[in-house]
Scaffold this motif. Structure first.
Motif, mmCIF file in Angstrom:
data_model
loop_
_atom_site.group_PDB
_atom_site.id
_atom_site.type_symbol
_atom_site.label_atom_id
_atom_site.label_comp_id
_atom_site.label_asym_id
_atom_site.label_seq_id
_atom_site.Cartn_x
_atom_site.Cartn_y
_atom_site.Cartn_z
ATOM 1 N N HIS A 1 -6.827 74.828 269.717
ATOM 2 C CA HIS A 1 -6.855 75.461 268.354
ATOM 3 C C HIS A 1 -7.086 74.483 267.214
ATOM 4 C CE1 HIS A 1 -5.398 77.961 265.035
ATOM 5 N NE2 HIS A 1 -4.536 77.008 264.762
ATOM 6 N N CYS A 2 -6.420 73.249 267.422
ATOM 7 C CA CYS A 2 -6.543 72.151 266.499
ATOM 8 C C CYS A 2 -8.088 71.721 266.445
ATOM 9 C CB CYS A 2 -5.659 71.032 267.151
ATOM 10 S SG CYS A 2 -3.830 71.087 267.303
ATOM 11 N N ARG A 3 -8.709 71.569 267.562
ATOM 12 C CA ARG A 3 -10.235 71.407 267.738
ATOM 13 C C ARG A 3 -10.852 72.570 266.833
ATOM 14 N NH1 ARG A 3 -10.890 71.447 272.797
ATOM 15 N NH2 ARG A 3 -11.456 73.495 272.708
ATOM 16 N N ASP A 4 -10.774 73.435 267.079
ATOM 17 C CA ASP A 4 -11.430 74.772 266.376
ATOM 18 C C ASP A 4 -11.218 74.706 265.034
ATOM 19 O OD1 ASP A 4 -12.198 75.284 268.785
ATOM 20 O OD2 ASP A 4 -10.919 76.873 269.115
ATOM 21 N N THR A 5 -9.957 74.532 264.673
ATOM 22 C CA THR A 5 -9.532 74.522 263.045
ATOM 23 C C THR A 5 -10.329 73.301 262.372
ATOM 24 O OG1 THR A 5 -7.314 75.594 263.645
ATOM 25 C CG2 THR A 5 -7.583 74.231 261.496
ATOM 26 N N LEU A 6 -10.134 72.282 262.926
ATOM 27 C CA LEU A 6 -10.944 70.927 262.302
ATOM 28 C C LEU A 6 -12.232 71.282 262.273
ATOM 29 C CD1 LEU A 6 -8.745 68.046 263.284
ATOM 30 C CD2 LEU A 6 -8.983 68.945 260.751
ATOM 31 N N THR A 7 -12.967 71.743 263.266
ATOM 32 C CA THR A 7 -14.218 71.850 263.135
ATOM 33 C C THR A 7 -14.930 72.576 262.210
ATOM 34 O OG1 THR A 7 -14.483 71.309 265.906
ATOM 35 C CG2 THR A 7 -16.260 72.666 264.990
ATOM 36 N N LYS A 8 -14.030 73.749 262.033
ATOM 37 C CA LYS A 8 -14.502 74.998 261.054
ATOM 38 C C LYS A 8 -14.260 74.189 259.630
ATOM 39 C CE LYS A 8 -13.451 79.522 259.757
ATOM 40 N NZ LYS A 8 -12.915 80.869 259.879
ATOM 41 N N ALA A 9 -12.948 73.679 259.436
ATOM 42 C CA ALA A 9 -12.668 73.294 258.320
ATOM 43 C C ALA A 9 -13.727 72.187 257.554
ATOM 44 C CB ALA A 9 -11.605 72.544 258.267
ATOM 45 N N ILE A 10 -14.079 70.824 258.577
ATOM 46 C CA ILE A 10 -14.723 70.098 258.096
ATOM 47 C C ILE A 10 -16.416 70.432 258.047
ATOM 48 C CG2 ILE A 10 -15.818 67.636 258.595
ATOM 49 C CD1 ILE A 10 -12.833 67.393 260.136
ATOM 50 N N GLY A 11 -16.626 71.356 259.177
ATOM 51 C CA GLY A 11 -18.122 71.912 259.484
ATOM 52 C C GLY A 11 -18.622 72.432 258.093
ATOM 53 N N GLY A 12 -17.533 73.264 257.320
ATOM 54 C CA GLY A 12 -17.912 73.836 256.198
ATOM 55 C C GLY A 12 -18.349 72.985 254.914
ATOM 56 N N LEU A 13 -18.158 71.681 255.006
ATOM 57 C CA LEU A 13 -18.666 70.788 254.008
ATOM 58 C C LEU A 13 -19.956 70.740 253.684
ATOM 59 C CD1 LEU A 13 -15.592 68.031 254.376
ATOM 60 C CD2 LEU A 13 -15.590 70.007 252.699
ATOM 61 N N ASP A 14 -20.180 70.544 252.676
ATOM 62 C CA ASP A 14 -21.756 70.352 252.037
ATOM 63 C C ASP A 14 -22.146 69.286 252.768
ATOM 64 O OD1 ASP A 14 -24.229 71.140 250.883
ATOM 65 O OD2 ASP A 14 -23.716 69.700 249.216
ATOM 66 N N GLY A 15 -23.330 69.217 253.420
ATOM 67 C CA GLY A 15 -23.858 67.995 254.257
ATOM 68 C C GLY A 15 -23.455 67.947 255.502
ATOM 69 N N VAL A 16 -22.515 68.490 256.010
ATOM 70 C CA VAL A 16 -21.998 68.235 257.528
ATOM 71 C C VAL A 16 -22.898 68.952 258.346
ATOM 72 C CG1 VAL A 16 -20.250 68.411 258.957
ATOM 73 C CG2 VAL A 16 -19.727 67.715 256.700
ATOM 74 N N THR A 17 -23.489 68.309 259.405
ATOM 75 C CA THR A 17 -24.234 69.080 260.581
ATOM 76 C C THR A 17 -23.549 69.160 261.733
ATOM 77 O OG1 THR A 17 -25.445 67.181 260.780
ATOM 78 C CG2 THR A 17 -26.348 68.283 259.402
#
Length: 90
Positions: free
Chosen positions: A35-51
């Motif tokens: 759950h931690c992994r999924d939460t951070l992947t979604k939160a950080i992945g939503g930032l502009d420029g993050v691929t």
């Protein structure tokens, strides 16, 4: 004809660069499960420029790949808002 490993802006290739851009690894505390992994992947992945976002729970590290050098302050804010603590670059 000679070739250079350096780009016009002065950044040099180590031979491990990929087409997706710059990768930066951070130490993050408080991650314990999928759950931690999924939460951070979604939160950080939503930032502009993050691929891409790769979370290593055992090592307590998050690698962020993007089209440019990441804004450490912004990454720290997003990690904090998600309930974790970014303790620095690795």
């Amino acid at each position: 004809m000679s070739s250079s490993c350096c780009s016009p802006d002065g950044h040099c290739s180590t031979g491990t660069a990929t087409a997706v851009g710059v990768s930066t690894t951070y130490a993050v505390s408080g991650m314990t499960c999928g759950h931690c992994r999924d939460t951070l992947t979604k939160a950080i992945g939503g930032l502009d420029g993050v691929t891409g976002v790769a979370v290593d729970l055992e090592a307590g590290r998050v690698t962020v790949t993007g089209t440019r050098e990441p804004d450490d302050t912004l990454i720290a804010e997003v990690v904090d808002e998600a309930g974790y603590e970014l303790t620095g670059r690795v």
